[in-house]
Write a protein that holds these residues in place. Structure first.
Motif, PDB file in Angstrom:
ATOM      1  N   GLY A   1      -4.137  97.509  58.899  1.00 34.45           N
ATOM      2  CA  GLY A   1      -5.064  96.165  59.082  1.00 34.45           C
ATOM      3  C   GLY A   1      -6.047  95.991  58.906  1.00 34.45           C
TER       4      GLY A   1
ATOM      5  N   ALA B   1      -2.061  89.837  56.881  1.00 37.28           N
ATOM      6  CA  ALA B   1      -1.894  91.043  58.283  1.00 37.28           C
ATOM      7  C   ALA B   1      -3.017  91.324  58.893  1.00 37.28           C
ATOM      8  CB  ALA B   1      -1.358  91.455  58.542  1.00 37.28           C
ATOM      9  N   ALA B   2      -4.526  91.956  57.871  1.00 38.35           N
ATOM     10  CA  ALA B   2      -5.422  92.231  58.083  1.00 38.35           C
ATOM     11  C   ALA B   2      -6.197  91.186  58.893  1.00 38.35           C
ATOM     12  CB  ALA B   2      -6.219  92.210  56.659  1.00 38.35           C
TER      13      ALA B   2
ATOM     14  N   ASN C   1      -5.369  95.677  67.714  1.00 38.40           N
ATOM     15  CA  ASN C   1      -5.460  94.153  66.507  1.00 38.40           C
ATOM     16  C   ASN C   1      -4.628  93.720  65.513  1.00 38.40           C
ATOM     17  OD1 ASN C   1      -8.186  94.473  67.833  1.00 38.40           O
ATOM     18  ND2 ASN C   1      -8.981  95.464  65.847  1.00 38.40           N
ATOM     19  N   LEU C   2      -3.402  94.639  65.202  1.00 43.29           N
ATOM     20  CA  LEU C   2      -2.161  94.473  64.436  1.00 43.29           C
ATOM     21  C   LEU C   2      -1.075  93.022  65.175  1.00 43.29           C
ATOM     22  CD1 LEU C   2      -1.613  97.852  63.028  1.00 43.29           C
ATOM     23  CD2 LEU C   2      -3.532  96.218  62.677  1.00 43.29           C
TER      24      LEU C   2
ATOM     25  N   TRP D   1     -10.343  96.396  61.268  1.00 41.94           N
ATOM     26  CA  TRP D   1     -10.843  96.640  62.529  1.00 41.94           C
ATOM     27  C   TRP D   1     -12.134  95.563  62.937  1.00 41.94           C
ATOM     28  CZ3 TRP D   1     -11.555 101.388  65.842  1.00 41.94           C
ATOM     29  CH2 TRP D   1     -11.433 101.337  67.412  1.00 41.94           C
TER      30      TRP D   1
ATOM     31  N   ALA E   1      -2.853  95.704  53.485  1.00 45.11           N
ATOM     32  CA  ALA E   1      -2.597  95.070  54.565  1.00 45.11           C
ATOM     33  C   ALA E   1      -2.365  93.986  54.598  1.00 45.11           C
ATOM     34  CB  ALA E   1      -3.558  95.411  55.814  1.00 45.11           C
TER      35      ALA E   1
ATOM     36  N   ASP F   1       1.824 100.834  59.374  1.00 47.05           N
ATOM     37  CA  ASP F   1       2.574  99.687  59.925  1.00 47.05           C
ATOM     38  C   ASP F   1       2.025  99.298  58.821  1.00 47.05           C
ATOM     39  OD1 ASP F   1       3.815 100.024  62.525  1.00 47.05           O
ATOM     40  OD2 ASP F   1       2.900  99.632  63.364  1.00 47.05           O
TER      41      ASP F   1
ATOM     42  N   GLY G   1      -6.455  89.983  61.234  1.00 43.93           N
ATOM     43  CA  GLY G   1      -5.014  90.321  62.744  1.00 43.93           C
ATOM     44  C   GLY G   1      -5.166  88.883  63.316  1.00 43.93           C
TER      45      GLY G   1
END
Length: 438
Positions: free
Chosen positions: A306, A387-388, A214-215, A308, A384, A303, A390
């Motif tokens: 993120g 970038a969250a 997902n990232l 999901w 995140a 990382d 996705g």
């Protein structure tokens, strides 16, 4: 098994038939206009298709305010809701509800023909910006956002201490890599854990792998053409796959993901010490691990964090009550409703006002040792950043992800080596006959 399923956001399960669909795109720039909700067109009843529990007061308050009964067309899981929606859209709207809950991973497939959906009015400053972008087609809003799934790691403090690797939140964060935590450091921590522990490090590497996918900005499909990448040439997926598959070969995983018949029993039997846990999963863990002390949620994530999962309420254009259905979708995604969802199902809100609400940020969770999960997940979401949102999810994203994730399960079950599993994934992908991106 004791699992309260929010399966549409758990493990993508699109039918293989959907995998073979060639990439298509609808004409135009968005859905139709619903018109105005008036007393003249007010229905006695509205239906909403979903697969989760609704806050007890939410639907009753809508009926009290507008005099319209709301009936939930309930599904056992997201996959069932997806199938009914797919079939309804392909048959001119037959059998569809007035409002549908749509999971992020199959959003693009459902929105392939934008005219199938009502254009929703903009509601300024309600959601984080990227949630609005996700819920739009060609700049036209077709879905009002519900929750988001900022990613965390649930871990058992007592098991970590017994293994001699960590004793509290700070030391666990350092154990998995601290500020420089990566998926490699997280998996290496698992190897260290199982060397001294008498149980597994993690419930399922297939679930963790899904979170890692997902990232990626463009995991399986080309954002320009929408076509899938040829799997044999998809270096970023192969590298990620082998990283997780080799960890599976090293025996750090029980191979029991959420949704598995033994997942609840695994908590009760203390079979594992960590679970990759998006915000919506925390409540499910609390239910399944009831009576098992020591579970906490770490503020450190590989990382940088993120997202999901997360869903949207959308209105099919073929409905007879589209104007009032839009009002219901609005009502169900208000900041006030989001706070109710959080306390009922543990869903973390995408609404800015709700995220900042002390009722979420300052609520202590008894099961997780009094931790303020709203604050922890809010901080994880902030870390995140964009970038969250996705990466790109085309029409075949969910199905391809299922195919690749199943390859990790082959290794977890001992049915294949890492290399054999990857070769199987490539072979199965090739058999689908996609017109792949150049």
């Amino acid at each position: 098994m004791k699992i309260t399923t929010r399966a549409g956001a758990v493990i993508a399960s699109a039918a293989l038939a959907a995998l073979a669909l060639s990439s298509c795109s609808g004409g135009g720039t968005g859905g139709s206009n619903a018109g105005e909700a008036t007393d003249e067109n007010k229905p006695d009843k509205l239906t909403v298709a979903a697969w989760m529990d609704f806050p007890p007061e939410l639907l009753a308050s809508f009926e009290d305010e507008y005099g319209i009964e709301v009936v939930v067309d309930s599904f056992p899981d997201g996959a069932s809701a997806q199938t009914v929606l797919r079939n309804g859209l392909s048959s001119g709207g037959a059998g569809l509800s007035d409002v549908h809950l749509i999971e992020l991973d199959w959003w693009t497939e459902m929105m392939a023909v934008p005219e199938d959906w009502v254009e929703l009015p903009e509601i300024p400053d309600r959601w984080v910006d990227w949630k609005v972008t996700q819920g739009s087609v060609d700049g036209v809003i077709t879905g009002y956002g519900t929750d988001i799934g900022p990613l965390g790691v649930a871990y058992n403090e007592e098991m970590m201490a017994a293994a001699g690797v960590a004793t509290d939140a700070d030391s666990f964060g350092e154990f998995i890599g601290g500020d420089a935590a990566s998926w490699q450091s997280f998996l290496d921590a698992g190897r260290e854990y199982v060397a001294t522990a008498d149980n597994y490090y993690i419930d399922s590497l297939s679930s963790a792998f899904q979170a890692a996918v997902n990232l990626l900005p463009d995991a399986f499909e080309d954002p320009e053409s929408g076509k899938p990448y040829n799997m044999a040439d998809n270096a970023q997926i192969e590298e990620l796959f082998m990283m997780f598959a080799e960890a599976a070969e090293d025996g750090i995983s029980a191979g029991i993901p959420i949704g598995h018949a033994d997942w609840g029993a695994g908590f009760q039997n203390r079979q594992w010490a960590t679970v990759v846990t998006p915000a919506w999963m925390a409540g499910i863990i609390a239910e399944n691990a009831a009576g098992v002390p020591g579970w906490r949620v770490s503020s450190t994530f590989p990382d940088g964090g993120g997202n999901w999962g997360g869903s949207f309420f959308s209105v099919p254009a073929t409905g007879e009550n589209t104007a009032w259905a839009v009002k219901l979708a609005d009502y169900l995604t208000s900041p006030e409703a989001a706070v109710q969802w959080f306390h009922t199902t543990g869903q973390f809100p995408s609404q800015l006002e709700a995220i900042a609400s002390p009722d979420i940020a300052e609520t202590e969770n008894e099961f997780f040792g009094g931790q303020r999960l709203g604050q922890i997940y809010g901080d994880l979401a902030a870390a995140a950043g964009d970038a969250a949102a996705g990466g790109y999810r085309g029409e075949n994203f969910a199905g391809i992800q299922t195919l690749v994730t199943d390859g990790i399960r082959l290794v977890e079950s001992g049915s294949a080596t890492a290399q054999e599993a990857w070769d199987s994934v490539v072979s199965e992908f090739d058999a689908l006959g996609f017109d792949t991106a150049d």
